[in-house]
Motif scaffolding. Structure first.
Motif, PDB file in Angstrom:
ATOM      1  N   ASN A 163       0.688  -1.596  -0.137  1.00  0.00           N
ATOM      2  CA  ASN A 163       0.063  -0.244  -0.043  1.00  0.00           C
ATOM      3  C   ASN A 163       0.703   1.653   0.287  1.00  0.00           C
ATOM      4  OD1 ASN A 163       0.863  -0.686   2.881  1.00  0.00           O
ATOM      5  ND2 ASN A 163      -0.074   1.359   3.561  1.00  0.00           N
ATOM      6  N   PHE A 189      -4.966  -4.409   5.025  1.00  0.00           N
ATOM      7  CA  PHE A 189      -4.774  -3.928   4.252  1.00  0.00           C
ATOM      8  C   PHE A 189      -3.513  -3.565   3.997  1.00  0.00           C
ATOM      9  CE2 PHE A 189      -9.428  -4.050   3.962  1.00  0.00           C
ATOM     10  CZ  PHE A 189      -9.835  -4.586   3.149  1.00  0.00           C
ATOM     11  N   PHE A 215      -4.510   4.261   0.683  1.00  0.00           N
ATOM     12  CA  PHE A 215      -5.588   3.235   0.172  1.00  0.00           C
ATOM     13  C   PHE A 215      -6.837   3.119   1.151  1.00  0.00           C
ATOM     14  CE2 PHE A 215      -2.350   2.069  -2.633  1.00  0.00           C
ATOM     15  CZ  PHE A 215      -3.366   1.594  -4.157  1.00  0.00           C
ATOM     16  N   ASP A 216      -6.685   3.542   2.871  1.00  0.00           N
ATOM     17  CA  ASP A 216      -7.994   3.736   3.105  1.00  0.00           C
ATOM     18  C   ASP A 216      -7.767   4.370   4.197  1.00  0.00           C
ATOM     19  OD1 ASP A 216      -6.143   2.451   4.867  1.00  0.00           O
ATOM     20  OD2 ASP A 216      -7.299   0.516   4.986  1.00  0.00           O
ATOM     21  N   THR A 408      -9.031   0.405  -7.756  1.00  0.00           N
ATOM     22  CA  THR A 408      -8.948  -1.138  -7.112  1.00  0.00           C
ATOM     23  C   THR A 408      -8.251  -1.121  -6.367  1.00  0.00           C
ATOM     24  OG1 THR A 408      -7.408  -2.125  -8.706  1.00  0.00           O
ATOM     25  CG2 THR A 408      -9.873  -2.350  -9.430  1.00  0.00           C
ATOM     26  N   PHE A 409      -8.234  -2.029  -5.328  1.00  0.00           N
ATOM     27  CA  PHE A 409      -7.195  -2.283  -3.578  1.00  0.00           C
ATOM     28  C   PHE A 409      -5.438  -2.839  -4.946  1.00  0.00           C
ATOM     29  CE2 PHE A 409      -7.742  -1.950   0.392  1.00  0.00           C
ATOM     30  CZ  PHE A 409      -8.604  -0.413  -0.146  1.00  0.00           C
ATOM     31  N   ARG A 413      -5.577  -8.324  -3.828  1.00  0.00           N
ATOM     32  CA  ARG A 413      -6.612  -7.580  -3.422  1.00  0.00           C
ATOM     33  C   ARG A 413      -7.251  -6.727  -4.486  1.00  0.00           C
ATOM     34  NH1 ARG A 413      -9.461  -8.181   0.519  1.00  0.00           N
ATOM     35  NH2 ARG A 413     -10.995  -7.365  -0.890  1.00  0.00           N
TER      36      ARG A 413
END
Length: 464
Positions: A163, A189, A215-216, A408-409, A413
């Motif tokens: 990530n 993640f 990402f998150d 998309t990840f 994923r």
């Protein structure tokens, strides 16, 4: 910096700048002028005409206030803008000519050293950069050079989660370091301590821990990674340092999560970077990188120059750059203080968690994160939703001006496609409610589709 290729432009008619009243009243504006597309024009253009032509074209840019894709600051107080304009002509590197600008940079480094709990701020060394990407490059160079002094051969490697921001992959490519990327797995993640140490060996120059994944919005467990690397050193003798990429989180956690241990309180954390132009609340572009002790920055990486009027040390990829953003960073430190920063960042987190909760309440989405670390959250469509996907939602929101990226990840994923919202200073509860209203209208229309119309392949590109 994006790369662009020249191309043969489409034929375009000459333009008249400004509105019709202005063109009738001003013969300079009324004459036909074609802005340069692929080559300089033959003659000069009056300043007000040049301004108006460019101003009019820029109206087609998106509204920065509605851009929920970017982490970059899009609003500052007018006084900060005035200070930046006053310093636009100052070259940051010319410390002999602009000694007060250099002193303000030093003060900012000291403030950050204190904020990140350096054991002795006077022994901490650091500098401003054009952003976190340059800061990460400098930190990576220091990691590799320190490893090289004791290396017994073998190829250097750097351990990090899949990530990480793309600048770390660039570093490994440019400086010939093997990237050991830990892929995402299931609902994990980002990097974990166990996955990090499993990829370390005697040629590992360091582990990158991200405080605030793009990402998150989640924090990686820096203290757990440090403890695991302590065990590795006791068992195998490998003294592997940690660099914390705090591009966003290093300006959030000190104010909202003061009990979270992630910084120079951990001896294994040797360097930290942050982006002043993200949650440092400054217009782009300025970043910072600090080493907990001077000895951790190899002296051979620092150059002394004297041809600007005085001897000065420099460690940077860029040489000449404006001092305005550094002045703006100091303005924010002075203007807000600890309590002001805490209040601003808390307001952003409150809006993020409120908005995430309301989106979950629609029943149409599943939250991947909740905005309770970085004021950033990601969400995907609920399993029962079949009429549309996240890329359709992103497109529908764009029609009302909102820029909410869908993507998309990473590897392992890529099956997970999400929307992400970044809440920054200036994005209020009122604006959150306006977004929710537009989202509700968009969903009502999307639910009438027979199925998704867009995919990751034809969606707009995403740059995290």
């Amino acid at each position: 910096m994006a790369l662009h290729r020249g191309k043969t432009p489409d034929a375009r008619p000459p333009h008249r700048a400004g509105n019709i009243v202005a063109t009738v009243a001003n013969p300079d504006i009324a004459r036909e002028i074609t802005p340069p597309i692929d080559a300089l024009g033959a003659d000069p253009v009056p300043a007000d005409v040049a301004y108006q032509l460019i101003h009019d074209e820029l109206l087609l840019d998106g509204n920065a206030a509605l851009n929920l894709a970017t982490f970059v600051t899009t609003w500052m107080e007018p006084q900060a803008g005035v200070l930046m304009a006053e310093c636009a002509d100052k070259n940051m590197i010319d410390k002999d000519e602009y000694p007060l600008t250099a002193e303000i940079e030093r003060r900012c480094v000291t403030v950050l050293a204190d904020l990140w709990h350096a054991p002795d701020p006077a022994d901490t060394i650091g500098c401003s950069t054009t952003g976190s990407s340059e800061a990460c490059m400098l930190a990576g160079m220091a990691l590799k050079r320190r490893w090289a002094k004791g290396a017994m051969g073998g190829r250097p490697n750097l351990v990090m989660g899949g990530n990480v921001q793309v600048c770390w992959e660039k570093f490994c490519n440019y400086w010939e370091v093997e990237p050991r990327l830990v892929p995402m797995e299931g609902d994990r993640f980002h990097l974990s301590a166990a996955e990090a140490v499993a990829r370390c060996d005697e040629n590992t120059i360091g582990v990158v821990a991200v405080l605030g994944s793009t990402f998150d919005g989640s924090y990686e467990p820096v203290a757990e990674i440090a403890a695991a690397l302590d065990e590795v050193q006791r068992a195998k003798g490998w003294d592997i340092p940690i660099h914390v990429d705090g591009a966003s989180g290093a300006m959030i956690a000190p104010f909202l999560d003061p009990d979270l241990v992630w910084d120079f309180r951990l001896e294994r954390v040797t360097s930290i970077n942050t982006s002043g132009h993200k949650y440092g609340l400054v217009y782009p572009g300025v970043g910072w990188v600090l080493w907990r002790q001077r000895r951790l920055l190899p002296e051979e990486l620092v150059f002394e120059v004297n041809y600007l009027g005085g001897s000065m040390p420099t460690f940077a990829l860029n040489f000449s750059r404006p001092g305005a953003e550094v002045i703006a960073q100091y303005y924010m430190f002075l203007r807000l203080g600890r309590e002001g920063f805490r209040a601003v960042q808390q307001a952003s987190r409150d809006v993020a968690t409120y908005l995430a909760g309301k989106i979950a309440d629609t029943g149409q989405f599943r939250l991947v994160s909740r905005g309770d670390q970085l004021p950033v959250f990601a969400f995907t469509t609920a399993p029962h939703v079949t009429a549309y996907n996240v890329f359709d939602v992103s497109r529908a929101l764009r029609e009302t001006g909102w820029l909410v990226p869908a993507y998309t990840f990473p590897k392992d994923r890529t099956d997970l496609a999400v929307l992400r919202v970044v809440v920054r200073n200036g994005f209020s509860h009122d604006m959150a409610d306006l977004l929710l209203a537009d989202l509700a209208r968009a969903l009502a229309e999307l639910e009438r589709q027979p199925g998704p119309r867009r995919s990751a392949a034809d969606a707009s590109s995403f740059h995290h």
